[in-house]
Design a protein around this motif. Structure first.
Motif, short mmCIF file in Angstrom:
data_model
loop_
_atom_site.label_atom_id
_atom_site.label_comp_id
_atom_site.label_asym_id
_atom_site.label_seq_id
_atom_site.Cartn_x
_atom_site.Cartn_y
_atom_site.Cartn_z
N ASP A 134 6.13 -37.85 137.68
CA ASP A 134 6.48 -39.20 137.24
C ASP A 134 7.07 -40.05 138.35
N GLU A 182 7.54 -35.42 129.76
CA GLU A 182 6.64 -36.43 130.36
C GLU A 182 5.22 -35.87 130.49
N HIS A 239 9.23 -43.60 124.75
CA HIS A 239 10.45 -43.98 125.45
C HIS A 239 11.34 -44.93 124.65
N HIS A 255 16.76 -36.97 129.17
CA HIS A 255 15.67 -37.95 129.05
C HIS A 255 14.33 -37.36 128.58
N VAL A 259 12.43 -38.07 125.13
CA VAL A 259 11.08 -38.66 125.05
C VAL A 259 10.19 -37.82 124.12
ZN LIG Z 1 10.49 -41.08 131.17
#
Ligand SMILES: [Zn+2]
Ligand SMILES: NC(=O)c1ccc[n+]([C@@H]2O[C@H](COP(=O)([O-])OP(=O)(O)OC[C@H]3O[C@@H](n4cnc5c(N)ncnc54)[C@H](O)[C@@H]3O)[C@@H](O)[C@H]2O)c1
Length: 342
Positions: A134, A182, A239, A255, A259
């Protein structure tokens, strides 16, 4: 080794493969004729890999700086000391910064590189799964302000990314799951094969392939929309609610896992509104269960949506949501915030 060429305003290569870090000096020679290199990393990654990277770059005049790890140090204070460090070491625009570490080192060192002498070149060496798939590709750099995350920043593309999955051998499991959130997202928004591979096989056995596929997807979105005005927003699938999950849990759910929950909850919401066919929320839930990730958040969903409506991306009463009609069939959907709590 796999090579990806990212065709942004300033194009660059992403080298992906186990052991590729050992070729770092050769790769740098191909993109820049420089004498001096400043390595910027955090204390944890520095302790593990600082010496190795210095040794690999022994032909250069290397200076080295560690800052303390953690989101609490992704600040303007850290940026300020790093700018002073580059100035004290007399780096010029002919020199190079190497950002070694996870997304925080990349974001901080990238922002410092964007601002020092109005911009010097930098190389990304991501060492977490999240930063590999990412943050190291795409050119978004920045730091947090006391009012919120990533509020100060710049678009500044690296001149090279070297992505070596061998770094992941020392990454704690919780950090791996963070990146996995992710990775699953990329499958959901644009690659059914990736989603199926993650669902039916073990990600660890297919790391290089999975990382390559994710970076390719990210690069495609970035090439279409380098400055995040449209198509790139699809990368924010999960998100909107994910950020709300982070906030209501006081960032106890990190995080990537937030997500993961955010993807499931937005699918549930869209399915309940009859905007999308039923099925994706369950598939995502199955994936989160398979990888032992967080699957729900123990709070009133209305509270999550209220947190969303305070989001910085709101345009008046309108909100753009990223939905999936099916795995790998992603749409942007604009709605009124009053519809969210229905
Ligand atoms: Zn992210
Ligand atoms: N720029 C972008 O496009 C973008 C995209 C997504 C996320 N981000 C940012 O990335 C940050 C999160 O990145 P992250 O999850 O990589 O966190 P991180 O950089 O904090 O790394 C997580 C932890 O793992 C340690 N670590 C890193 N590599 C290691 C290794 N190989 N072995 C052992 N320990 C290791 C780090 O020291 C740190 O303590 C956030 O600040 C987020 O805002 C930026």
């Amino acid at each position: 080794m796999k090579n990806l060429f990212v065709k942004t305003s300033k194009p660059y290569d992403v080298k992906i493969g186990a052991g590729e870090i050992n070729n770092l000096a050769d790769y740098i020679k191909q993109v820049k004729n420089c004498n001096k290199i400043a390595i910027i990393t955090d204390d944890v990654v520095g302790g593990l890999y600082g010496k190795k990277i210095k040794d690999i770059l022994c032909d250069y005049d290397v200076c080295y700086h560690e800052f303390l790890h953690g989101e609490g140090h992704k600040t303007m204070d850290t940026v300020s000391s790093l700018l002073e460090f580059l100035a004290q070491n007399k780096l010029t625009r002919s020199d190079l910064v190497v950002a070694l570490g996870g997304g925080i080192a990349g974001d901080v060192a990238g922002f410092v590189s964007a601002s020092f002498l109005r911009g010097i070149d930098f190389v990304q060496i991501p060492t977490t799964l999240l930063s590999m798939v990412d943050s190291s590709v795409g050119g978004k750099t920045g730091v947090n302000l006391s009012c919120g995350k990533n509020l100060a920043g710049a678009f500044h593309q690296p001149c090279l990314v070297v992505c070596d999955p061998d770094f992941l051998a020392t990454l704690p499991d919780e950090e791996f799951k963070n990146g996995l959130g992710e990775v699953i997202k990329y499958g959901c928004i644009s690659d059914k094969n990736l989603f199926d591979l993650l669902a039916t096989q073990d990600v660890h056995a297919n790391l290089e392939e999975v990382i390559y596929t994710c970076i390719k997807i990210k690069a495609d979105f970035v090439e279409q929309d380098e400055f995040d005005k449209g198509e790139r927003q699809k990368l924010n699938f999960g998100h909107t609610l994910g950020h709300a999950v982070e906030k209501v849990t006081d960032f106890k759910i990190p995080h990537g896992q937030a997500v993961g929950v955010g993807m499931k909850l937005i699918c549930q919401w869209a399915e309940n509104q009859n905007l999308t066919a039923k099925g994706c929320a369950d598939k995502i839930d199955g994936m989160l269960a398979k990888y032992n990730m967080v699957r729900d958040v123990n709070c009133d969903k209305k509270l999550l949506w209220q947190t969303v409506t305070n989001d910085k991306k709101l345009k008046g009463k309108q909100i753009d949501l990223v939905l999936i009609k099916d795995i790998a069939d992603c749409i942007l959907y604009r709605t009124n915030i009053d519809d969210l709590t229905k």
